[in-house]
Design a protein around this motif. Structure first.
Motif, PDB file in Angstrom:
ATOM      1  N   LEU A 192       4.917  32.002 -97.526  1.00  0.00           N
ATOM      2  CA  LEU A 192       4.619  31.307 -96.280  1.00  0.00           C
ATOM      3  C   LEU A 192       5.893  31.121 -95.461  1.00  0.00           C
ATOM      4  O   LEU A 192       6.929  30.722 -95.995  1.00  0.00           O
ATOM      5  N   ARG A 193       5.797  31.419 -94.185  1.00  0.00           N
ATOM      6  CA  ARG A 193       6.867  31.139 -93.220  1.00  0.00           C
ATOM      7  C   ARG A 193       6.297  30.128 -92.225  1.00  0.00           C
ATOM      8  O   ARG A 193       5.184  30.323 -91.722  1.00  0.00           O
ATOM      9  N   ALA A 194       7.043  29.056 -91.951  1.00  0.00           N
ATOM     10  CA  ALA A 194       6.503  27.970 -91.124  1.00  0.00           C
ATOM     11  C   ALA A 194       7.513  27.475 -90.100  1.00  0.00           C
ATOM     12  O   ALA A 194       8.707  27.362 -90.396  1.00  0.00           O
ATOM     13  N   SER A 195       6.999  27.175 -88.901  1.00  0.00           N
ATOM     14  CA  SER A 195       7.809  26.613 -87.818  1.00  0.00           C
ATOM     15  C   SER A 195       7.071  25.426 -87.218  1.00  0.00           C
ATOM     16  O   SER A 195       5.840  25.439 -87.111  1.00  0.00           O
ATOM     17  N   LEU A 196       7.825  24.427 -86.798  1.00  0.00           N
ATOM     18  CA  LEU A 196       7.232  23.239 -86.173  1.00  0.00           C
ATOM     19  C   LEU A 196       7.050  23.496 -84.682  1.00  0.00           C
ATOM     20  O   LEU A 196       8.027  23.613 -83.937  1.00  0.00           O
ATOM     21  N   VAL A 197       5.802  23.602 -84.247  1.00  0.00           N
ATOM     22  CA  VAL A 197       5.481  23.868 -82.841  1.00  0.00           C
ATOM     23  C   VAL A 197       5.599  22.584 -82.029  1.00  0.00           C
ATOM     24  O   VAL A 197       6.221  22.547 -80.973  1.00  0.00           O
ATOM     25  N   SER A 198       4.965  21.512 -82.530  1.00  0.00           N
ATOM     26  CA  SER A 198       5.000  20.241 -81.801  1.00  0.00           C
ATOM     27  C   SER A 198       4.802  19.085 -82.765  1.00  0.00           C
ATOM     28  O   SER A 198       4.294  19.262 -83.877  1.00  0.00           O
ATOM     29  N   LEU A 199       5.197  17.912 -82.300  1.00  0.00           N
ATOM     30  CA  LEU A 199       5.033  16.684 -83.076  1.00  0.00           C
ATOM     31  C   LEU A 199       4.733  15.570 -82.080  1.00  0.00           C
ATOM     32  O   LEU A 199       5.506  15.345 -81.143  1.00  0.00           O
ATOM     33  N   ALA A 200       3.615  14.891 -82.283  1.00  0.00           N
ATOM     34  CA  ALA A 200       3.233  13.801 -81.389  1.00  0.00           C
ATOM     35  C   ALA A 200       3.067  12.523 -82.191  1.00  0.00           C
ATOM     36  O   ALA A 200       2.587  12.552 -83.322  1.00  0.00           O
ATOM     37  N   ASN A 201       3.459  11.408 -81.590  1.00  0.00           N
ATOM     38  CA  ASN A 201       3.288  10.102 -82.223  1.00  0.00           C
ATOM     39  C   ASN A 201       2.005   9.488 -81.676  1.00  0.00           C
ATOM     40  O   ASN A 201       1.938   9.106 -80.512  1.00  0.00           O
ATOM     41  N   LEU A 202       0.987   9.432 -82.528  1.00  0.00           N
ATOM     42  CA  LEU A 202      -0.300   8.856 -82.145  1.00  0.00           C
ATOM     43  C   LEU A 202      -0.430   7.469 -82.776  1.00  0.00           C
ATOM     44  O   LEU A 202      -0.997   7.317 -83.844  1.00  0.00           O
ATOM     45  N   ARG A 203       0.169   6.485 -82.144  1.00  0.00           N
ATOM     46  CA  ARG A 203       0.133   5.102 -82.639  1.00  0.00           C
ATOM     47  C   ARG A 203       0.557   5.002 -84.107  1.00  0.00           C
ATOM     48  O   ARG A 203      -0.155   4.439 -84.939  1.00  0.00           O
ATOM     49  N   GLY A 204       1.685   5.607 -84.421  1.00  0.00           N
ATOM     50  CA  GLY A 204       2.220   5.519 -85.776  1.00  0.00           C
ATOM     51  C   GLY A 204       1.816   6.656 -86.692  1.00  0.00           C
ATOM     52  O   GLY A 204       2.303   6.750 -87.815  1.00  0.00           O
ATOM     53  N   ILE A 205       0.939   7.522 -86.238  1.00  0.00           N
ATOM     54  CA  ILE A 205       0.539   8.692 -87.015  1.00  0.00           C
ATOM     55  C   ILE A 205       1.181   9.915 -86.371  1.00  0.00           C
ATOM     56  O   ILE A 205       1.064  10.126 -85.162  1.00  0.00           O
TER      57      ILE A 205
END
Length: 154
Positions: free
Chosen positions: A111-124
């Protein structure tokens, strides 16, 4: 191989747009394919009949179920990333999934993996990860997708 260690949202966010890592190779065996066929009730000959596949399949071998390939992602993902201080991790979805090439019995995948996006949804933390399941010695991937995880940090 060393895993990337993430302890909180801010550390995770520093990796947006970056490759997170590559797992070790895992060989997909006929035994795994047979067990998956039993678990899913999908005994199509292209997966389980080695003799027929040798003579009738264009691949001259049995092939792993596409969903078997998908099901090894969590195991391989665990080799790439360790996220600490998490109460719970939820598989939220899979987007843009494409099965590009069959995995033959005996093929090794990673597996090769990259972080596309990260959002903070009220602590999640909602993480969108671009993943590719690579087949050893093949220019074409077995599958490509964007997986979405919800990390509930403590």
């Amino acid at each position: 191989m060393s895993r990337l260690i993430i302890n909180n949202f801010n550390e995770f966010a520093q990796h947006i747009g970056q490759e997170l890592g590559v797992s070790d190779y895992l060989t997909i065996t006929q035994e795994q394919i047979d067990l998956f066929a039993d678990a899913t009730l999908d005994h199509q000959w292209i997966h389980v009949d080695t003799e027929r596949a040798r003579t009738e399949s264009p691949y001259k071998s049995t092939i792993a179920h596409g969903y078997l390939n998908l099901s090894v992602l969590p195991y391989l993902w665990g080799q790439i990333l360790e996220v600490n201080n998490v109460k719970m991790l939820v598989n939220y979805g899979i987007e843009k999934l494409r099965f590009n090439r069959p995995v033959l019995a005996g093929d090794a995948v990673r597996l090769r993996a990259s972080l596309v996006s990260l959002a903070n949804l009220r602590g999640i933390a909602k993480a969108e990860i671009k993943v590719s399941l690579e087949i050893k010695d093949s220019p074409k991937t077995a599958l490509d997708a964007t997986v979405v995880f919800l990390y509930h940090f403590q």
